[in-house]
Scaffold this motif. Structure first.
Motif, mmCIF file in Angstrom:
data_model
loop_
_atom_site.group_PDB
_atom_site.id
_atom_site.type_symbol
_atom_site.label_atom_id
_atom_site.label_comp_id
_atom_site.label_asym_id
_atom_site.label_seq_id
_atom_site.Cartn_x
_atom_site.Cartn_y
_atom_site.Cartn_z
ATOM 1 N N CYS A 145 -3.833 3.292 13.767
ATOM 2 C CA CYS A 145 -4.042 1.948 14.324
ATOM 3 C C CYS A 145 -5.016 2.033 15.485
ATOM 4 O O CYS A 145 -4.841 2.845 16.398
ATOM 5 N N CYS A 205 -3.661 -3.827 13.669
ATOM 6 C CA CYS A 205 -2.278 -3.720 14.152
ATOM 7 C C CYS A 205 -1.282 -3.564 12.999
ATOM 8 O O CYS A 205 -1.241 -4.381 12.089
ATOM 9 N N LEU A 206 -0.494 -2.501 13.069
ATOM 10 C CA LEU A 206 0.515 -2.245 12.032
ATOM 11 C C LEU A 206 1.892 -2.730 12.465
ATOM 12 O O LEU A 206 2.903 -2.389 11.847
ATOM 13 N N GLY A 207 1.921 -3.509 13.529
ATOM 14 C CA GLY A 207 3.170 -4.162 13.933
ATOM 15 C C GLY A 207 4.146 -3.247 14.643
ATOM 16 O O GLY A 207 5.342 -3.552 14.686
ATOM 17 N N ALA A 208 3.667 -2.154 15.179
ATOM 18 C CA ALA A 208 4.556 -1.237 15.904
ATOM 19 C C ALA A 208 3.977 -0.984 17.295
ATOM 20 O O ALA A 208 3.964 0.148 17.785
ATOM 21 N N CYS A 209 3.489 -2.060 17.921
ATOM 22 C CA CYS A 209 2.777 -1.934 19.203
ATOM 23 C C CYS A 209 3.647 -1.272 20.271
ATOM 24 O O CYS A 209 3.132 -0.607 21.159
ATOM 25 N N ASN A 216 -6.052 -0.974 16.965
ATOM 26 C CA ASN A 216 -6.043 -2.299 17.573
ATOM 27 C C ASN A 216 -5.641 -2.201 19.048
ATOM 28 O O ASN A 216 -5.385 -1.127 19.560
ATOM 29 N N ILE A 217 -5.552 -3.374 19.707
ATOM 30 C CA ILE A 217 -5.579 -3.417 21.166
ATOM 31 C C ILE A 217 -4.483 -2.608 21.855
ATOM 32 O O ILE A 217 -4.769 -1.821 22.759
ATOM 33 N N ALA A 218 -3.222 -2.767 21.446
ATOM 34 C CA ALA A 218 -2.146 -2.041 22.144
ATOM 35 C C ALA A 218 -2.335 -0.536 21.984
ATOM 36 O O ALA A 218 -2.182 0.234 22.944
ATOM 37 N N CYS A 219 -2.665 -0.120 20.775
ATOM 38 C CA CYS A 219 -2.872 1.313 20.534
ATOM 39 C C CYS A 219 -4.113 1.812 21.271
ATOM 40 O O CYS A 219 -4.123 2.924 21.802
ATOM 41 N N MET A 232 0.004 4.683 17.514
ATOM 42 C CA MET A 232 0.779 5.019 16.320
ATOM 43 C C MET A 232 -0.119 5.167 15.098
ATOM 44 O O MET A 232 -1.264 4.726 15.099
HETATM 45 S S1 FES Z 1 -1.875 -2.485 18.120
HETATM 46 FE FE1 FES Z 1 -1.265 -0.672 17.125
HETATM 47 S S2 FES Z 1 0.603 -1.207 16.169
HETATM 48 FE FE2 FES Z 1 -0.026 -3.040 17.137
#
Ligand code: FES
Length: 160
Positions: free
Chosen positions: A86, A127-131, A88-91, A136
């Motif tokens: 992942c 995002c794989l929904g495990a932010c 995306n932003i949180a990762c 992850m």
């Molecule tokens: S940004 Fe990585 S799981 Fe949501």
């Protein structure tokens, strides 16, 4: 001659089709493609997508559209294992960029490539929904969270 799906596959598809009215068979297309992909080394050929279209009774182009839209489907041969990192932003905020560099250097491939031994295909994912467990990745059908370089080393060593 068109490809026919084997009976063990159509039996599985029938279970999904049974959940929808007869005039809504296309609602089972994602599940059906997933079953077919899992039984074809992790990817979908045009012939297999055509076979799904024929079996479900929907236009081939509509099946191609679904298969090419969702990142869980691969339309070219892949390695024995798939890693989706992942990005995306949180990762990203929790270090996925350095994890990506580490993974690419350990595997000696870039995203969307497969290792020379055919063992691993590396992909980036939204995002794989495990932010909450960022950074992850998904390895085949398992999530691995709070990644570190050491955890990556261990995951790669465990691969058969
Ligand atoms: S940004 Fe990585 S799981 Fe949501």
């Amino acid at each position: 001659m068109s490809t026919q799906l084997p009976q063990d596959i159509t039996t599985q598809i029938d279970k999904f089709l049974a959940k929808f009215p007869d005039d809504q068979r296309q609602s089972a297309v994602i599940s059906s493609l997933f079953v077919v992909q899992n039984n074809n080394g992790g990817w979908l050929s045009t012939e297999l997508m055509d076979a799904v279209a024929d079996y479900i009774g929907m236009p081939k182009i509509a099946v191609y559209e679904v298969a090419s839209f969702y990142s869980l489907f691969d339309l070219e041969e892949v390695g024995k294992h798939k890693i989706y990192l992942c990005t995306n932003i949180a990762c990203m905020l929790r270090g996925s960029k350095s994890i990506a560099q580490y993974l690419q250097s350990k595997l000696n491939i870039k995203f969307n490539e497969t290792t020379a031994d055919g063992k691993v295909t590396l992909k980036s994912a939204e995002c794989l929904g495990a932010c909450g467990g960022a950074p992850m990745l998904q390895l085949d059908d398992q999530y691995h969270e709070n990644l570190t370089f050491e955890r990556i080393d261990a995951l790669l060593e465990e691969l058969d």
